[in-house]
Design an enzyme around this catalytic site. Structure first.
Site, mmCIF file in Angstrom:
data_model
loop_
_atom_site.group_PDB
_atom_site.id
_atom_site.type_symbol
_atom_site.label_atom_id
_atom_site.label_comp_id
_atom_site.label_asym_id
_atom_site.label_seq_id
_atom_site.Cartn_x
_atom_site.Cartn_y
_atom_site.Cartn_z
ATOM 1 N N HIS A 1 70.231 8.840 51.239
ATOM 2 C CA HIS A 1 71.672 8.989 51.476
ATOM 3 C C HIS A 1 72.520 8.221 50.472
ATOM 4 C CE1 HIS A 1 70.434 11.060 55.138
ATOM 5 N NE2 HIS A 1 71.493 11.768 54.824
ATOM 6 N N CYS B 1 72.882 23.559 52.026
ATOM 7 C CA CYS B 1 73.784 22.408 51.858
ATOM 8 C C CYS B 1 73.004 21.143 51.505
ATOM 9 C CB CYS B 1 74.666 22.203 53.075
ATOM 10 S SG CYS B 1 73.733 21.838 54.559
HETATM 11 C C1 PEP Z 1 69.648 18.000 54.490
HETATM 12 O O1 PEP Z 1 68.804 17.470 55.217
HETATM 13 O O2 PEP Z 1 69.352 18.718 53.513
HETATM 14 C C2 PEP Z 1 71.081 17.807 54.756
HETATM 15 C C3 PEP Z 1 71.990 18.488 54.092
HETATM 16 O O3 PEP Z 1 71.440 16.864 55.670
HETATM 17 P P1 PEP Z 1 71.351 15.283 55.399
HETATM 18 O O4 PEP Z 1 71.042 15.090 53.949
HETATM 19 O O5 PEP Z 1 72.645 14.683 55.788
HETATM 20 O O6 PEP Z 1 70.211 14.877 56.279
#
Ligand code: PEP
Ligand code: MG
Length: 566
Positions: free
Chosen positions: A193, A491
């Site tokens: 993240h 996404c």
């Molecule tokens: C993913 O897991 O690809 C996603 C878009 O959500 P996050 O990165 O917030 O877990």
């Protein structure tokens, strides 16, 4: 293998570029937490040691209070509360006990902090959430006692490259964008993240750089967030070349604007990933067709208590308004794993990434989901925005149906699910029959398909979305979506990789959502390739034996107008 010393670090080294852009500046090293020295002897004069310990804690409290005075509201509250921990008399009492039991001053401080941490953890709730702050106070007191740099980011006033072993999402989120020209970490991964936040903030970033923490503070370095290349003490010529490369790429992209479309006119919506009001305002001013992922949990990372419906509605209004009639896909809270929220803590778990996170948490705390949906419905009504709500970590058709029902009951028109659990991809036909749209979360999908923790940078090769197995799972989800006629997008970070974007479109996705800094190159990539070409690239990638082969074959077969500026 032993790490090289800073004296031997020179020239270029390569990590993984996770946030595009180039930058040049002096290094600011983030100091690691301080530990007591091994085998520290008992304090020769416990009375004098106690005086030094008291002074160390008081110094920490004063530092924190001074920082609070210049911080914004949220940071101010956190810093003031942490200063109170540093002045807690109980800590001094515990340290006194350990000094009398024969520990040295540093070990006594450490033991006192750990005693307190155990008590905080046992109390649970708010107190358990303070354990990290408590350990930070202890580490700062130790630094004063031992005369070493305080942990964390030292104050600096010249635009610099922040270098660390790793950064927590909350640390990254609070970086001063005007002073941090790039981020380099030794650990971390392409979908951690922190990497996501850096791209979100438009700060070039490289993770997994060997020996990063050994680079001497102040060393001038050049960072290329596209290629992952980091050059120490670069020549003026190198810095100039970097600027030229950047300029060439920018020039290639200037003519490319408007909605995403392949060379033969097949539309692919290009959307922004955002994490809050500031991101929304910045992204809305750019050439994007809306938002494909609003990570709502990012707004509440440092909230001590659950936000009220009115507080949330106000935030959502501010996020929606700048986008006018453009779509905004809002993801309900994806708390848990590396994004713990103080007010949504269900207690410690052995494997948080496989635990009660995402929609699973909503099932246990429906109050949180309901208040969020209510607030979104208010904000949607007040702004007239095109709001679409989706759930994270959906695994089954029942979960999808349960979520969709709640969304509709709250008067919100469109419900969707993230496909980030392989089980949901395998059964996409049934899962997607319950909702209006789907979005592939390729970050988690790679993590769960390859059984590789996305927080563990050493596993980056397995987490690579070019892994043919991951592409196969994506293809399965797309096939299910085609059967039900459900629009499916991406996404996860994969959507922002221009070559992989072509493959994803070839597999059948109709929208790509990414950090706004990545939209330009993806739009350009699409504009050079037709849909049948994308389909051919997708089948070449899936036929490859390894992730490396998949990337190589697509790079070799994609049009040179694109590959020569990557
Ligand atoms: C993913 O897991 O690809 C996603 C878009 O959500 P996050 O990165 O917030 O877990
Ligand atoms: Mg995810």
């Amino acid at each position: 293998m032993a790490e090289p010393s800073s004296a031997t670090l020179s020239g270029a080294r390569v990590g993984i570029g996770v946030s595009p852009g180039t930058a040049f500046g002096p290094v600011v090293q983030v100091a690691p937490p301080v530990r007591p020295p091994a085998g520290e002897p008992a304090a020769a004069d416990p009375e004098a040691a106690l005086v030094r310990i008291k002074a160390a804690f008081e110094g920490v409290a004063q530092d924190l209070t001074a920082r609070a005075a210049t911080a914004d509201d949220t940071a101010q509250q956190i810093l003031t509360a942490t200063a109170l921990i540093a002045r807690d008399k109980g800590l001094i009492k515990a340290a006194t006990k350990h000094l009398s039991a024969g520990k040295g001053p540093a070990a006594a401080v450490d033991a006192a902090v750990e005693d307190y941490a155990a008590q905080f953890t046992a109390l649970g709730g708010y107190f358990a959430e303070r354990v990290t702050d408590l350990r930070d106070v202890g580490s700062r007191a130790l630094a004063r006692l031992l005369g070493v740099p305080a942990p964390g980011i030292p104050p600096f006033s010249v635009p610099s490259v922040v270098v660390a072993e790793d950064l927590a999402p909350a640390e990254t989120a609070t970086l001063d964008r005007s002073l941090v020209v790039a981020i380099v970490t030794q650990a971390g991964g392409r979908t951690s993240h922190t990497a996501i936040l850096a791209a979100q903030m438009g700060i070039p970033a490289v993770v997994q750089l060997p020996g990063a923490t050994r680079i001497a503070p102040g060393t001038p370095i050049a960072v290329d967030g596209d290629t992952g290349e980091v050059t120490l003490n670069p020549t003026a010529q190198y810095v100039e070349d970097l600027v030229v490369r950047r300029r060439r790429r920018t020039a290639a992209l200037v003519g490319s604007h408007g909605p995403g479309v392949t060379r033969d006119g097949h539309p692919v919506a290009l959307l922004a990933n955002i994490g809050g009001v500031e991101d929304a305002v910045q992204a809305a001013a750019l050439d994007v067709e809306g938002v494909g992922l609003f990570r709502t949990e990012f707004v509440f990372l440092s909230s001590e208590r659950a936000p009220t419906v009115a507080e949330q509605a106000e935030i959502y209004r501010q996020v929606l308004t700048p986008f006018g009639r453009r779509r905004v896909v809002v993801r309900t809270l994806d708390a848990g794993a590396d994004k713990p929220l103080a007010f949504a803590n269900l207690g410690p778990e052995e494997n948080p990434a496989l635990g009660r996170r995402g929609l699973r948490l909503s099932a246990e705390r429906p109050d949180l989901l309901d208040s969020q949906l209510e607030a979104l419905a208010i904000a949607a009504r007040d702004t007239g925005a095109d709001v679409r709500v989706m759930a994270p970590m959906v695994a089954t058709a029942e979960e999808a149906a349960w979520f969709s029902r709640r969304v509709k009951e709250n008067g919100l028109p469109k419900s969707g699910v993230m496909i980030e659990v392989p089980g949901a991809a395998l059964r996409a036909e049934h899962v997607l029959a319950e909702v209006d749209f789907a979005s592939l979360g390729t970050n988690d999908l790679a993590q769960y398909t390859m059984a590789a923790d996305r927080m563990q940078g050493e596993l980056s090769d397995l987490l690579d979305p070019w892994q043919p197995a991951v592409l196969d799972v994506i293809a399965l989800a797309c096939r299910g979506a085609a059967v039900t006629g459900t629009p499916i997008g991406v996404c996860g970070e994969a959507g922002g990789d221009p070559l992989l974007a072509l493959v994803l479109v070839g597999l059948g996705v109709s929208s790509l959502s990414m950090a706004p800094s990545k939209v330009g190159i993806v739009r350009f990539a699409l504009s050079l390739h037709s849909l049948p070409e994308c389909q051919r690239l997708a089948s070449l990638a899936r036929d490859a034996r390894t992730a490396r082969d998949a990337l190589d074959v697509v790079r070799a077969e994609a049009r040179t107008g694109l590959t020569e500026i990557l």
